[in-house]
Design an enzyme around this catalytic site. Structure first.
Site, short mmCIF file in Angstrom:
data_model
loop_
_atom_site.label_atom_id
_atom_site.label_comp_id
_atom_site.label_asym_id
_atom_site.label_seq_id
_atom_site.Cartn_x
_atom_site.Cartn_y
_atom_site.Cartn_z
N LYS A 81 0.83 -1.21 0.00
CA LYS A 81 0.00 0.00 0.00
C LYS A 81 0.86 1.27 0.00
CE LYS A 81 -4.03 -2.16 2.14
NZ LYS A 81 -5.11 -1.98 3.14
N ARG B 170 -2.00 -14.34 4.02
CA ARG B 170 -2.69 -13.65 5.12
C ARG B 170 -1.98 -13.90 6.45
NH1 ARG B 170 -7.48 -11.34 3.82
NH2 ARG B 170 -8.43 -11.58 5.86
N THR C 188 -5.61 -7.40 10.21
CA THR C 188 -5.85 -6.07 9.62
C THR C 188 -5.40 -4.95 10.56
OG1 THR C 188 -7.79 -7.00 8.52
CG2 THR C 188 -7.66 -4.60 8.61
N ARG D 84 2.36 -6.72 9.20
CA ARG D 84 1.61 -5.60 9.80
C ARG D 84 2.11 -5.27 11.20
NH1 ARG D 84 -4.06 -7.47 7.17
NH2 ARG D 84 -4.17 -5.97 5.46
N HIS E 80 -2.22 -5.60 1.62
CA HIS E 80 -3.55 -6.18 1.43
C HIS E 80 -3.39 -7.60 0.91
CE1 HIS E 80 -7.68 -6.72 -0.17
NE2 HIS E 80 -7.07 -7.24 -1.22
P1 CMP Z 1 -7.57 -4.38 3.37
O1 CMP Z 1 -7.01 -5.74 3.60
O2 CMP Z 1 -7.00 -3.62 2.24
O3 CMP Z 1 -9.17 -4.43 3.17
C1 CMP Z 1 -10.04 -3.38 3.55
C2 CMP Z 1 -9.32 -2.27 4.23
O4 CMP Z 1 -10.11 -1.34 4.93
C3 CMP Z 1 -8.43 -2.87 5.29
O5 CMP Z 1 -7.35 -3.56 4.69
C4 CMP Z 1 -8.05 -1.62 6.07
O6 CMP Z 1 -6.94 -0.95 5.51
C5 CMP Z 1 -9.25 -0.71 5.88
N1 CMP Z 1 -9.92 -0.44 7.14
C6 CMP Z 1 -9.92 0.75 7.75
N2 CMP Z 1 -10.63 0.67 8.89
C7 CMP Z 1 -11.07 -0.59 9.01
C8 CMP Z 1 -11.85 -1.27 9.99
N3 CMP Z 1 -12.31 -0.65 11.08
N4 CMP Z 1 -12.09 -2.59 9.78
C9 CMP Z 1 -11.64 -3.21 8.67
N5 CMP Z 1 -10.89 -2.60 7.71
C10 CMP Z 1 -10.60 -1.29 7.88
#
Ligand code: CMP
Length: 145
Positions: A13, A90, A96, A107, A120
């Site tokens: 990202k 993952r 996340t 992460r 991602h």
């Molecule tokens: P990603 O794996 O790219 O898929 C959706 C994205 O939304 C996630 O990673 C985060 O970067 C973003 N995001 C921001 N806030 C939230 C949240 N509260 N819950 C889940 N995803 C979030």
């Protein structure tokens, strides 16, 4: 149990791209998994592309911030191939929310918070197929033997 050979999409990202973490992240993939990179592109998402890619999150409280972030600078997209690629990538990424990510995951090492979370990964076979098609044509990907 035999592990299924799969493809998945990884995105490095804008935060990780701007902090010059591409090499470190690819190093994690290559040193911690059997996954192989079968496609790679650097690009900057337009607002329209980001809205389409994240359409499933439209209406959620974090959606506007997510679109702003994902269009704020270049990204690198990687097509990964190997045993249980979706789950394996993952695992290497971590949760996340970096506060919940296991020690040693990308992460936990490189993400700032749940929005600026470095990477991602597709979450299921059907999303992996759709997300790979979003960025790569069939002839863009190396066909594993
Ligand atoms: P990603 O794996 O790219 O898929 C959706 C994205 O939304 C996630 O990673 C985060 O970067 C973003 N995001 C921001 N806030 C939230 C949240 N509260 N819950 C889940 N995803 C979030």
């Amino acid at each position: 149990m035999s592990r299924e050979l799969q493809r998945t999409l990884a995105i490095i990202k804008p935060d990780a791209y701007s902090y010059r973490l591409i090499g470190a992240i690819i190093g994690e993939i290559e040193s911690k998994s059997d996954l192989r990179i079968i496609g790679a592109r650097a690009l900057r998402l337009t607002r329209e592309q980001a809205r389409r890619f994240y359409a499933v999150h439209e209406g959620k409280p974090f959606y506007d911030k997510l679109i702003m972030f994902m269009t704020s600078g270049p990204i690198m997209v990687l097509a990964l191939h190997g045993p249980d690629a979706i789950t394996r990538w993952r695992e290497i990424m971590g949760s996340t929310d970096p506060e919940e990510a296991k020690e040693g995951t990308i992460r936990s090492m490189f993400a700032s918070d749940v929005t600026f979370n470095a990477v991602h990964g597709s979450d299921a076979p059907h999303t992996a197929a759709a997300e790979l098609t979003f960025f790569f044509g069939d002839t863009d990907l190396i066909q594993p033997r």
